[in-house]
Design an enzyme around this catalytic site. Structure first.
Site, PDB file in Angstrom:
ATOM      1  N   ASN A  16       0.828  -1.223   0.000  1.00  9.00           N
ATOM      2  CA  ASN A  16       0.000   0.000   0.000  1.00  9.00           C
ATOM      3  C   ASN A  16       0.861   1.272   0.000  1.00  9.00           C
ATOM      4  O   ASN A  16       0.462   2.294   0.554  1.00  9.00           O
ATOM      5  CB  ASN A  16      -0.993   0.013   1.177  1.00  9.00           C
ATOM      6  CG  ASN A  16      -2.098   1.064   1.078  1.00  9.00           C
ATOM      7  OD1 ASN A  16      -2.584   1.549   2.089  1.00  9.00           O
ATOM      8  ND2 ASN A  16      -2.501   1.418  -0.114  1.00  9.00           N
ATOM      9  N   CYS A  18       3.003   1.728  -3.117  1.00 12.46           N
ATOM     10  CA  CYS A  18       3.351   1.976  -4.525  1.00 12.46           C
ATOM     11  C   CYS A  18       2.122   1.865  -5.439  1.00 12.46           C
ATOM     12  O   CYS A  18       1.559   2.885  -5.852  1.00 12.46           O
ATOM     13  CB  CYS A  18       4.444   1.026  -5.007  1.00 12.46           C
ATOM     14  SG  CYS A  18       6.044   1.275  -4.199  1.00 12.46           S
ATOM     15  N   SER A  20      -1.188   0.474  -5.200  1.00 11.61           N
ATOM     16  CA  SER A  20      -2.592   0.781  -4.867  1.00 11.61           C
ATOM     17  C   SER A  20      -2.840   2.263  -4.528  1.00 11.61           C
ATOM     18  O   SER A  20      -3.877   2.797  -4.933  1.00 11.61           O
ATOM     19  CB  SER A  20      -3.139  -0.143  -3.779  1.00 11.61           C
ATOM     20  OG  SER A  20      -2.447  -0.015  -2.572  1.00 11.61           O
TER      21      SER A  20
HETATM   22  P1  4NP Z   1       3.313  -2.133  -3.396  1.00 13.07           P
HETATM   23  O1  4NP Z   1       4.916  -2.318  -3.415  1.00 13.07           O
HETATM   24  O2  4NP Z   1       2.730  -3.484  -3.026  1.00 13.07           O
HETATM   25  O3  4NP Z   1       2.987  -1.729  -4.790  1.00 13.07           O
HETATM   26  O4  4NP Z   1       3.023  -1.074  -2.354  1.00 13.07           O
HETATM   27  C1  4NP Z   1       5.602  -2.848  -2.320  1.00 13.07           C
HETATM   28  C2  4NP Z   1       6.043  -2.022  -1.317  1.00 13.07           C
HETATM   29  C3  4NP Z   1       6.732  -2.549  -0.229  1.00 13.07           C
HETATM   30  C4  4NP Z   1       6.963  -3.909  -0.161  1.00 13.07           C
HETATM   31  C5  4NP Z   1       6.501  -4.744  -1.158  1.00 13.07           C
HETATM   32  C6  4NP Z   1       5.811  -4.218  -2.238  1.00 13.07           C
HETATM   33  N1  4NP Z   1       7.684  -4.460   0.927  1.00 13.07           N
HETATM   34  O5  4NP Z   1       7.834  -5.673   0.990  1.00 13.07           O
HETATM   35  O6  4NP Z   1       8.132  -3.697   1.799  1.00 13.07           O
END
Ligand code: 4NP
Length: 157
Positions: A16, A18, A20
């Site tokens: 949450n 990037c 979404s």
């Molecule tokens: P999102 O990207 O799912 O598009 O917000 C990510 C942001 C952080 C992490 C994984 C995906 N993480 O593992 O910290």
């Protein structure tokens, strides 16, 4: 669409921070451009709660800002209660989709879950890729995919 109540769309990715929140910001822009903000509302949430309270990733905020989107959402984890509140729950990738299917409190609630890539028409890709470990090109690709899918999602409502 029920004319007495706002139609509510929840975008869900892993962190949450990037995909979404970018989908939320882009969809809100599309809705506002059509003068439909009094009828349609958006929010976003993550499967993973580790970024709770944070603004979107600075790389995503910068890339989105260059296209005119100001992303101010604060990360929060998705909850089974969200299925009562929202009309549509949209997963960015297959893992998010499977996690949401398990979280849904009823069979009826699972019918609210859609894949964001199902709203793509020109891009031939079945999911919105996680840009977290990608370079600038990854963020631009995600924004391209989200702009097309948000426009088609709006048309579908
Ligand atoms: P999102 O990207 O799912 O598009 O917000 C990510 C942001 C952080 C992490 C994984 C995906 N993480 O593992 O910290």
């Amino acid at each position: 669409m029920n004319i007495n109540k706002k139609y509510k769309v929840l975008f869900v990715c892993l962190g949450n921070i990037c995909r979404s929140p970018a989908a939320q910001g882009i969809f809100e822009s599309v809705v506002a451009a059509h003068g439909a903000s009094d009828r349609i509302e958006a929010d976003s949430a993550g499967i993973y709660s580790g970024h709770q309270g944070q603004l979107p990733d600075r790389r995503m905020r910068a890339a989105a800002s260059a296209r005119g989107y100001d992303l101010t959402h604060r990360a929060r984890p998705v909850s089974s209660l969200d299925f009562l509140d929202f009309d549509l729950v949209i997963a960015m990738d297959d893992e998010n989709y499977e996690d949401l299917m398990h979280l849904a409190p009823s069979v009826e609630a699972t019918h609210k879950i859609k894949r964001m890539a199902s709203y793509l028409t020109t891009h031939k890709i079945s999911y919105i890729p996680d840009p977290y470990y990608m370079g600038q090109d990854g963020f631009e690709l995600v924004l391209d995919l989200l702009e097309e899918s948000c426009a088609n999602l709006y048309r579908s409502l």
